[in-house]
Each structure stands twice: as structure tokens, then as C-alpha cells.
Design a protein around this motif. Structure first.
Motif, PDB file in Angstrom:
ATOM      1  N   SER A 195      10.980  -5.104  10.379  1.00  0.00           N
ATOM      2  CA  SER A 195      10.598  -6.122   9.395  1.00  0.00           C
ATOM      3  C   SER A 195      10.378  -7.471  10.077  1.00  0.00           C
ATOM      4  CB  SER A 195      11.672  -6.246   8.310  1.00  0.00           C
ATOM      5  OG  SER A 195      11.807  -5.047   7.588  1.00  0.00           O
ATOM      6  N   ARG A 196      11.226  -7.774  11.080  1.00  0.00           N
ATOM      7  CA  ARG A 196      11.105  -9.040  11.805  1.00  0.00           C
ATOM      8  C   ARG A 196       9.796  -9.117  12.573  1.00  0.00           C
ATOM      9  NH1 ARG A 196      12.307 -11.356  16.739  1.00  0.00           N
ATOM     10  NH2 ARG A 196      12.796  -9.341  17.701  1.00  0.00           N
ATOM     11  N   ARG A 197       9.320  -7.970  13.035  1.00  0.00           N
ATOM     12  CA  ARG A 197       8.109  -7.961  13.865  1.00  0.00           C
ATOM     13  C   ARG A 197       6.849  -7.562  13.097  1.00  0.00           C
ATOM     14  NH1 ARG A 197       9.200  -5.391  19.771  1.00  0.00           N
ATOM     15  NH2 ARG A 197      11.478  -5.424  19.789  1.00  0.00           N
ATOM     16  N   ALA A 198       6.952  -7.400  11.786  1.00  0.00           N
ATOM     17  CA  ALA A 198       5.823  -6.890  11.008  1.00  0.00           C
ATOM     18  C   ALA A 198       4.570  -7.741  11.165  1.00  0.00           C
ATOM     19  CB  ALA A 198       6.204  -6.789   9.527  1.00  0.00           C
ATOM     20  N   ASP A 199       4.727  -9.056  11.277  1.00  0.00           N
ATOM     21  CA  ASP A 199       3.546  -9.921  11.377  1.00  0.00           C
ATOM     22  C   ASP A 199       2.838  -9.793  12.725  1.00  0.00           C
ATOM     23  OD1 ASP A 199       5.634 -11.034  12.760  1.00  0.00           O
ATOM     24  OD2 ASP A 199       5.180 -13.110  12.172  1.00  0.00           O
ATOM     25  N   LYS A 200       3.460  -9.090  13.684  1.00  0.00           N
ATOM     26  CA  LYS A 200       2.822  -8.881  14.992  1.00  0.00           C
ATOM     27  C   LYS A 200       2.208  -7.490  15.116  1.00  0.00           C
ATOM     28  CE  LYS A 200       6.068 -11.962  17.415  1.00  0.00           C
ATOM     29  NZ  LYS A 200       6.908 -12.274  16.251  1.00  0.00           N
ATOM     30  N   ASP A 204      -2.701  -0.190  11.728  1.00  0.00           N
ATOM     31  CA  ASP A 204      -2.331   1.185  12.053  1.00  0.00           C
ATOM     32  C   ASP A 204      -0.839   1.305  12.332  1.00  0.00           C
ATOM     33  OD1 ASP A 204      -4.950   1.810  11.722  1.00  0.00           O
ATOM     34  OD2 ASP A 204      -5.293   2.575  13.756  1.00  0.00           O
ATOM     35  N   GLN A 205      -0.279   0.335  13.051  1.00  0.00           N
ATOM     36  CA  GLN A 205       1.150   0.377  13.351  1.00  0.00           C
ATOM     37  C   GLN A 205       1.992   0.216  12.086  1.00  0.00           C
ATOM     38  OE1 GLN A 205       1.258  -2.759  16.309  1.00  0.00           O
ATOM     39  NE2 GLN A 205       1.464  -1.291  17.999  1.00  0.00           N
ATOM     40  N   LEU A 206       1.559  -0.659  11.199  1.00  0.00           N
ATOM     41  CA  LEU A 206       2.271  -0.850   9.939  1.00  0.00           C
ATOM     42  C   LEU A 206       2.276   0.429   9.109  1.00  0.00           C
ATOM     43  CD1 LEU A 206       0.905  -4.384   8.991  1.00  0.00           C
ATOM     44  CD2 LEU A 206       3.322  -3.836   9.389  1.00  0.00           C
ATOM     45  N   LEU A 207       1.097   1.055   9.013  1.00  0.00           N
ATOM     46  CA  LEU A 207       0.997   2.285   8.231  1.00  0.00           C
ATOM     47  C   LEU A 207       1.796   3.410   8.880  1.00  0.00           C
ATOM     48  CD1 LEU A 207      -2.783   2.158   7.252  1.00  0.00           C
ATOM     49  CD2 LEU A 207      -0.831   1.866   5.716  1.00  0.00           C
ATOM     50  N   LEU A 208       1.758   3.493  10.212  1.00  0.00           N
ATOM     51  CA  LEU A 208       2.515   4.533  10.911  1.00  0.00           C
ATOM     52  C   LEU A 208       4.014   4.333  10.715  1.00  0.00           C
ATOM     53  CD1 LEU A 208       2.776   6.943  12.778  1.00  0.00           C
ATOM     54  CD2 LEU A 208       2.565   5.389  14.730  1.00  0.00           C
ATOM     55  N   TYR A 228       2.378  -4.739   2.477  1.00  0.00           N
ATOM     56  CA  TYR A 228       1.440  -5.102   1.413  1.00  0.00           C
ATOM     57  C   TYR A 228       0.908  -6.518   1.597  1.00  0.00           C
ATOM     58  CZ  TYR A 228       3.542  -1.011  -0.845  1.00  0.00           C
ATOM     59  OH  TYR A 228       3.997   0.251  -1.125  1.00  0.00           O
ATOM     60  N   ASP A 229       1.777  -7.411   2.062  1.00  0.00           N
ATOM     61  CA  ASP A 229       1.322  -8.780   2.311  1.00  0.00           C
ATOM     62  C   ASP A 229       0.272  -8.832   3.421  1.00  0.00           C
ATOM     63  OD1 ASP A 229       3.039  -9.704   0.388  1.00  0.00           O
ATOM     64  OD2 ASP A 229       4.608 -10.346   1.781  1.00  0.00           O
ATOM     65  N   SER A 230       0.355  -7.889   4.359  1.00  0.00           N
ATOM     66  CA  SER A 230      -0.571  -7.870   5.489  1.00  0.00           C
ATOM     67  C   SER A 230      -1.913  -7.228   5.161  1.00  0.00           C
ATOM     68  CB  SER A 230       0.057  -7.124   6.673  1.00  0.00           C
ATOM     69  OG  SER A 230       1.270  -7.731   7.070  1.00  0.00           O
ATOM     70  N   VAL A 231      -1.971  -6.489   4.048  1.00  0.00           N
ATOM     71  CA  VAL A 231      -3.200  -5.777   3.707  1.00  0.00           C
ATOM     72  C   VAL A 231      -4.367  -6.742   3.559  1.00  0.00           C
ATOM     73  CG1 VAL A 231      -4.340  -4.450   1.871  1.00  0.00           C
ATOM     74  CG2 VAL A 231      -2.084  -3.754   2.692  1.00  0.00           C
ATOM     75  N   TYR A 232      -4.111  -7.932   2.981  1.00  0.00           N
ATOM     76  CA  TYR A 232      -5.191  -8.913   2.818  1.00  0.00           C
ATOM     77  C   TYR A 232      -5.798  -9.299   4.157  1.00  0.00           C
ATOM     78  CZ  TYR A 232      -4.426  -9.794  -2.145  1.00  0.00           C
ATOM     79  OH  TYR A 232      -4.363  -9.675  -3.504  1.00  0.00           O
ATOM     80  N   LEU A 233      -4.952  -9.425   5.163  1.00  0.00           N
ATOM     81  CA  LEU A 233      -5.450  -9.845   6.485  1.00  0.00           C
ATOM     82  C   LEU A 233      -6.365  -8.799   7.102  1.00  0.00           C
ATOM     83  CD1 LEU A 233      -2.077 -11.238   7.931  1.00  0.00           C
ATOM     84  CD2 LEU A 233      -3.931 -12.520   6.833  1.00  0.00           C
ATOM     85  N   TYR A 234      -6.143  -7.539   6.733  1.00  0.00           N
ATOM     86  CA  TYR A 234      -6.889  -6.443   7.357  1.00  0.00           C
ATOM     87  C   TYR A 234      -7.873  -5.792   6.384  1.00  0.00           C
ATOM     88  CZ  TYR A 234      -3.191  -6.806  10.868  1.00  0.00           C
ATOM     89  OH  TYR A 234      -2.311  -7.257  11.820  1.00  0.00           O
ATOM     90  N   MET A 235      -8.176  -6.479   5.281  1.00  0.00           N
ATOM     91  CA  MET A 235      -9.014  -5.879   4.252  1.00  0.00           C
ATOM     92  C   MET A 235     -10.337  -5.371   4.815  1.00  0.00           C
ATOM     93  SD  MET A 235      -8.689  -5.112   1.071  1.00  0.00           S
ATOM     94  CE  MET A 235      -7.391  -6.184   0.493  1.00  0.00           C
ATOM     95  N   GLY A 236     -10.922  -6.091   5.719  1.00  0.00           N
ATOM     96  CA  GLY A 236     -12.203  -5.665   6.293  1.00  0.00           C
ATOM     97  C   GLY A 236     -12.087  -4.505   7.249  1.00  0.00           C
ATOM     98  N   GLN A 237     -10.859  -4.184   7.721  1.00  0.00           N
ATOM     99  CA  GLN A 237     -10.667  -3.098   8.675  1.00  0.00           C
ATOM    100  C   GLN A 237     -10.226  -1.800   8.016  1.00  0.00           C
ATOM    101  OE1 GLN A 237      -7.991  -4.357  11.831  1.00  0.00           O
ATOM    102  NE2 GLN A 237      -8.615  -6.496  11.561  1.00  0.00           N
ATOM    103  N   ILE A 238     -10.014  -1.835   6.714  1.00  0.00           N
ATOM    104  CA  ILE A 238      -9.482  -0.653   6.029  1.00  0.00           C
ATOM    105  C   ILE A 238     -10.604   0.349   5.802  1.00  0.00           C
ATOM    106  CG2 ILE A 238      -8.352   0.199   3.950  1.00  0.00           C
ATOM    107  CD1 ILE A 238      -6.932  -2.424   3.686  1.00  0.00           C
TER     108      ILE A 238
END
Length: 734
Positions: A195-200, A204-208, A228-238
Motif C-alpha cells: 500500500s505504501r508503494r502503490a503510487d510507484k 500491471d503491477q497493481l492488477l497483479l 482504484y485511485d490509480s485507474v484514472y492515471l492509467y485510463m489511456g493504457q487500459i
């Protein structure tokens, strides 16, 4: 030195927490292992005995024990992962276990732990976990109880903050293969670190990581929130695999943030045509489990896609589509028609859970197909030993709701009722299941007295009332009221008067704010009051409070004259002068007549009633209605009899007297589409039971059928009054 590293990266509260865990972990692990070995079935045995005090008297062999038992059907809940190779980067294929290594190799690895001890680097710890995860599955318990493995866990926590992200994920993957318990204390440390490193982490790593937590079986709400908060950042990569995996994770986490619904709906619609059959099933299951409501148009398109692939879907995927339709309350005609062919074709190969969800979807959508229901009844008796109490009770509820009578399949109802007796102990944990099953049985006039005695016993009632997540008072009240009417010989337990009154008041308060305010009900009440001569002749109330619905109650004497239902206050008596015209009981042949304001005035004495004066309209000639068209037909015809015509033209002094002590009680129901199975005149179980119980209570039921009365609301006052007159007085002939 290792404690200093932890202290450097974590706040003091985490440092102290880690230190206590590391020091005490050896004891904790040993205690967990020894405790698990001490577990026995004694508790369940005692619970079972408590609920089967009279089991000695019942020597009948259960029906399901007389039938050959079919093996339970296993389903692959992650079959969608085989659709595309791209899933390998965001998920773990648990069907592909690592090739096992020799036990001698495992021993050498554990010896290496003892040799290296505190000098191990993070890469060494990671490598050892990965190697040990190749242990043959039957030898894994030996590894987990080895003190050197416990030592390795401790060193992994000491090096936690020094692991690279790939190493963290490798270790977490190893925990899956090593079958580390989801409640293991060490996993809490890894959850905090990830959880501490989630923003890094990459998408793919988050989903895994989320998938690995799912494989371990641990709930990680904080980590999922950051995903879920990170999904917005990667919306174009989904892409499509990432999107389907996201739906899967949302479902297993039982949550989807509201702010994500619209973006993921747009992504889903963009990729819809590329979905394969098992992926459609995975998406539907994720939406169902996370209770995510897409727009109606999106759901229709999704089910359209499912319908085009239904022949290639697994049973599991097909059932998942039905689950989401059930949640959405969307009746997709083409899909449900396909089910009338698919379910009978597949039923003999399906398991209990799948068949239960098929039946539950049909009942929720009010879709009755005898082909589907018969196919389920032919399969279930052989699978009863595999039924949880939840499965048995929900099957009984679904079939009772759809009005599938026991005479159609005696073995189905008998086997499931017996299954409830065999699993009474489960109702201590899930009291709602017993009430669900008994109400389903009550819908079709089945009342197993031993189970009802349990459900209404003070101990069980207290248990049910303690439930904080479910409101079970209404179900208890409905069952209690049904028993009172349908089992007059009942001498068993009943709900207390205080509880009955409490629930009655609660239901009436809701009815006043909802059902009583519906336009069709208010219009019917006002028109009946005008027809019969005032408010005192019509009472809007819950005649059977336990049925949770209202009726318009009307009393007539033997001559057809209205009798006050509620004594009116003295002031009302002094101020009210209108009298309702006398109405004879209805006999004779049907004739066609012209209806005018003058005729309606003679029928209702409307000129003396308060209210606005209505200008006489042009004469409307209403067409003849055949007697066999029944009470539900009133388009442009009025069903009158020669007796009524005679009443209009004959002075009241010439009419024959009648026994004034005879009172005919009418319960006038303003029905809706939700009272019936989809596109049929087949009443749903609850409403069929209400009709039955109203008759037992001495009422004649008069239905203002929804498609007739709703259309009447747009017609003139004259036509409404004529329609209601016919409904009331035709009912006296029944």
C-alpha cells in the motif's frame, strides 16, 4: 541492525508493531498449527443436537438418501484467463503450479536459511521463497511447520522495505503456492508495504498484486482503494485484458467506487465487440458482486453480446449473465428465451449453485418458464446432499415465487424440505435462510410444522432479531400471520403481541408514504367513495397486515346496499345527507345499454353527493360485453344485467326486503404488473397466497386489474363509475 532498518522506513507505531510480531512469531505460528490440530466437529455436533431434540422419533430415511448421489460439479471460476496470453502479466494462473522439486532439494534450501541467517540479502530471501514454492503440494505442511521457514519469514519482514517491487511480487506469488493462511500475521506487513508503494507501481503491477491477494484469499481494502485511485492515471493504457481483470478484482473486492462507474462503462462499450464468451461472464460476475449499476442501455448491449455468444459459453459464464440481469432487474427477452433452450439442455450437467442462481434469476425477473423449472426439478433431488441451507432455501423461495406447485414435482419439494431438516444447525448462523425457505413453501401452501415451530420459537426469534445486516421482523411477521390463517389447529409458538404490533405499525407507516399515495389507488378510493355514498363506505387499510400490502375494503348487505366500514363521527352524520341508491343482487342475462349521466346519477344518486358539478356529456353507446370475457375486460363495454335495469326503473318501495344481518366483505385490490409473472396472468407466489388468505378470512377479492384500471384513469368520470359498479356487483355472482 535489521530493526534499525525498519525504524528508518516506518513510523514508530509500525516499528513497535513489527518488533512485537517478529519476536513472537515463532510462538504464534506454533500455536496456530497446534490449535488447528485440536479442532474437532464437537461444536457442530452440539449445535445439531440442539436443533434435533426429537430426531430420535423420526426414523424415516431421508428422501435424498434413497436417491443415488451424483458428484458435485466443479466450475472454473477463472476460465477467462485462458482467453488471451496478455492476462499472464496481470494475473496468476493458479492452474499452472510450478514444477515440483525433490524433497532433498527442499531440505538443502532450509539448511541454507539456517547457515545464512541474518546475513541474507533481500535477493537471497526472495530466491529462497521462490525455490521453496516449488515444493510438492503434499510436503508443503512440513515446510510451513519447520522452524527454518519461520526464520525465513522473519528475515523477509526485516528486509521488507529493501525489496524491489518485482521481488515483493515474487515473494507474494510464492506465498500463494506455499498456501500461507490469509490471516497470517506476516501478510499484514506485506499489505502495509505494498500500500505504501502503490503510487510507484505500474497498472500491471497493481492488477497483479490485487490478483495475488485474491489468490491468497486476503481482503485488502486499503490497497484496492489505491488501485482504484490509480485507474484514472492509467485510463489511456487500459486495454481489454486489463479492463476485464479490473472487473474481476472489483467483484472479488465487493466494491466499485461510484466515480469509476461511468469511465469503466465507456471503456466496456468501446471493447464490447472484442469480448470472448468467458470474458463476458467475468464482466457480468464482477458487476454483480460489486453491485455496480451500469446504464440500462449499457446492460442491454452487454446482454446482447452475451446472447450472440451463448452457445459457446460455459455454464458458469451463462449463470453470471443471469446474476447480473437479476441485479439489474432487466428482463432481456431474447436472452430469457434462449434460456428456455439452454437450461434444459445443460441442467443435467450443472451443479447446485448454478441451478439455484438460474431459478433465483427467473423469480427475480418474474419470468416463469415451465421448461426451465421442470429441468431444474429433475436434476436437484440427486444433488440435495451437496446443497447448503442457502441453496435449498433459495430454490424453495424461487419456485414458490413463480407458483410452481408441489403436485408438479413432489420429489423436488420433499427432498429440499428434508434437506432443511438435515441442516438445522446452519440456521444458527444464517437465520434468514430458514425464513426464506419457509416463506417459499408457504406461497404454495406447504407448512412443515416442525420447521415452523423452530422458526417461531422464542430462541430463534431472538436470534433473528439480533441480525444487524438484515431486517427479519417482516419475514417473521408474514410467516406468523400465514400460520394463524392457514393452520387453524396450530398450537405451537407464535410471535408476541408486542412484536406483531410493532411490525404492523412499521408496515402501515411505510404503506401510508408509498402505496397509499399511488395515483391509481387514490383514484380508485375516490371513485368508490362517490359510487357508494361517502368516505364511510370505503376503508383503505391493510386487511392482512402480514402481507405488507393495502386493500380497499367495502361492505355490502344482501341487497347490495353499501354498509359503513368505519363508524363515522357524529358531526359527519349530521352534515351528510347523501344516500346511496339501493342495489339488488345481480341476476339475469346481460344486455347492452346506453350509459348517460342520468343513468349514473340513478345508480349512485350522484346529484346528492358533494363535489363539483359535471356537465352532462353526450350520450355514449357502450358495446355489448359477453359474459365469458370475465371481470378483467372493460374496454368500451359495460356489463350490466336486467336486474340493474329493473332497479333503475322500479321504485324502491317495490323491491323485496333482504336479510340485513348478512354482510358481504369485499377486498378491492389495485394490482400492478409486479403482482404477476412476466407477460402472463399467473400470480406470483406472495400475491397468490394473499388471495388465498383473504378468502380464508371471509373476503371476496375484487381485482382492479392494472392494464384495465390504468387505462380507465384517462377516461371520463362516467366510465370509471360504470367500470367500478360492474366490478363490485359482478363479484357478488361469483
Amino acid at each position: 541492525m535489521s530493526f534499525k532498518i525498519i525504524h528508518r522506513y516506518y513510523p514508530a507505531k509500525y516499528y513497535l508493531h513489527f518488533r512485537k510480531i517478529i519476536i513472537s512469531h515463532d510462538w504464534l505460528l506454533c500455536e496456530i498449527v497446534s490449535s488447528s490440530r485440536r479442532l474437532s466437529s464437537s461444536k457442530n455436533t452440539l449445535l445439531d443436537l440442539a436443533f434435533n431434540r426429537d430426531s430420535e422419533r423420526n426414523t424415516v430415511v431421508p428422501l435424498h438418501q434413497q436417491i443415488p448421489v451424483s458428484p458435485d460439479v466443479k466450475v472454473d471460476t477463472r476460465a477467462f484467463l485462458k482467453c488471451r496470453p496478455e492476462y499472464s502479466s496481470v494475473t496468476l494462473d493458479i492452474s499452472q503450479r510450478p514444477a515440483p522439486i525433490e524433497w532433498e532439494r527442499v531440505v538443502r534450501l532450509l539448511q541454507k536459511v539456517a547457515v545464512l541467517k541474518g546475513s541474507m540479502k533481500p535477493s537471497d530471501v526472495c530466491h529462497l521463497f521462490v525455490e521453496l514454492s516449488h515444493t510438492n503440494s503434499d510436503k508443503i505442511p512440513l515446510v510451513k511447520t519447520d522452524q527454518r521457514f519461520v526464520m525465513l519469514l522473519r528475515y523477509s519482514v526485516e528486509n521488507l522495505c529493501l525489496f524491489s517491487l518485482p521481488e515483493l511480487l515474487h515473494v507474494l506469488r510464492s506465498f500463494v503456492w506455499l498456501e500461507l493462511p490469509h490471516s497470517h500475521t506476516v501478510l499484514g506487513m506485506y499489505e502495509v508495504e505494498l500500500s505504501r508503494r502503490a503510487d510507484k507501481m505500474t497498472l500491471d503491477q497493481l492488477l497483479l498484486a490485487a490478483d495475488l491477494w485474491r489468490c491468497i484469499g486476503r481482503k485488502v481494502p486499503q490497497f484496492l482503494k489505491q488501485l482504484y485511485d490509480s485507474v484514472y492515471l492509467y485510463m489511456g493504457q487500459i486495454g481489454l485484458p486489463e479492463l476485464v481483470q479490473l472487473f474481476y478484482i472489483m467483484g472479488e473486492g465487493r466494491q466499485c467506487p461510484k466515480v469509476l462507474i461511468q469511465p469503466i462503462e465507456q471503456l466496456l462499450m468501446r471493447h464490447l465487440q472484442q469480448l470472448q464468451p468467458e470474458e463476458v461472464g467475468a464482466v457480468c460476475l464482477g458487476l454483480f458482486k460489486s453491485q455496480t449499476s451500469l446504464s440500462g442501455a449499457a446492460v442491454n448491449r452487454l446482454v446482447d453480446k452475451a446472447h450472440s455468444l451463448v452457445g459457446d459459453m460455459s455454464d458458469f459464464a451463462m449463470v453470471n449473465v443471469l446474476k447480473y440481469l437479476r441485479f439489474s432487474y432487466l428482463s432481456h427477452r431474447a436472452w430469457m428465451e434462449a434460456m428456455t433452450h439452454e437450461v434444459p439442455r445443460r441442467a443435467q450437467g450443472m451443479g447446485v449453485k448454478g441451478l439455484m442462481h438460474v431459478a433465483l434469476a427467473c423469480s427475480a425477473l418474474h419470468y416463469r418458464s415451465d421448461r426451465i423449472l421442470v429441468a431444474i426439478t429433475e436434476r436437484i433431488p440427486s444433488l440435495v446432499p451437496h446443497c447448503r441451507s442457502k441453496d435449498s432455501c433459495k430454490l424453495l423461495w424461487a419456485f414458490g415465487t413463480l407458483g410452481f406447485l408441489p403436485a408438479r414435482s413432489p420429489s423436488f419439494y420433499q427432498s429440499l424440505t428434508e434437506a432443511l431438516r438435515q441442516r438445522k444447525a446452519e440456521f444458527l448462523r444464517y437465520p434468514e435462510h430458514l425464513l426464506t425457505g419457509l416463506l417459499g413453501l408457504a406461497f404454495v401452501s406447504q407448512f412443515p410444522e416442525d420447521l415452523i415451530e423452530l422458526a417461531l420459537s422464542p430462541d430463534f426469534v431472538n436470534l433473528a432479531l439480533k441480525s444487524t445486516q438484515l431486517e427479519l421482523k417482516k419475514d417473521l411477521f408474514t410467516l406468523d400471520g400465514a400460520v394463524a390463517l392457514e393452520l387453524p389447529q396450530w398450537t405451537g409458538p407464535r410471535l408476541s403481541c408486542e412484536l406483531r404490533e410493532e411490525v404492523k405499525q412499521m408496515l402501515w407507516k411505510y404503506a401510508q408514504s408509498d402505496m397509499c399515495q399511488k395515483l391509481e389507488v387514490k383514484e380508485a378510493e375516490a371513485a368508490l367513495q362517490e359510487l357508494l355514498g361517502g368516505e364511510k363506505f370505503v376503508c383503505k387499510r391493510m386487511i392482512l397486515p402480514h402481507m405488507r400490502t393495502i386493500d380497499l375494503e367495502v361492505h355490502l348487505d344482501a341487497t347490495g346496499q353499501p354498509v359503513p366500514v368505519i363508524p363515522e363521527p357524529p358531526t359527519a352524520v349530521q352534515n351528510s345527507s347523501p344516500k346511496c341508491a339501493s342495489k339488488q343482487d345481480l341476476r339475469g342475462m346481460n344486455i347492452g345499454v346506453s350509459v348517460t349521466d342520468d343513468l349514473i346519477s340513478k345508480l349512485t344518486n350522484a346529484k346528492n353527493l358533494p363535489g363539483p358539478t359535471i356537465a352532462p356529456p353526450e350520450v355514449q353507446t357502450l358495446s355489448f360485453v359477453n359474459p365469458d370475457e370475465g371481470e378483467t375486460m372493460f374496454k368500451t363495454g359495460l356489463k350490466l344485467t336486467s336486474t340493474i335495469t329493473e332497479m333503475i326503473t322500479t321504485p324502491s318501495s317495490h323491491r323485496a326486503p333482504a336479510d340485513s344481518d348478512t354482510i358481504i366483505k369485499l377486498a378491492i385490490q389495485v394490482s400492478s404488473r409486479n403482482h404477476y409473472c412476466h407477460q402472463s396472468q399467473h400470480l406470483l407466489g406472495l400475491h397468490a397466497m394473499k388471495r388465498r388468505q383473504l378468502r380464508l378470512a371471509g373476503y371476496k377479492v375484487v381485482e382492479l386489474c392494472y392494464h384495465d384500471w390504468i387505462s380507465m384513469l384517462r377516461k371520463s368520470r362516467i366510465e370509471k363509475m360504470a367500470y367500478l359498479h360492474c366490478k363490485l356487483y359482478n363479484s357478488l355472482e361469483a
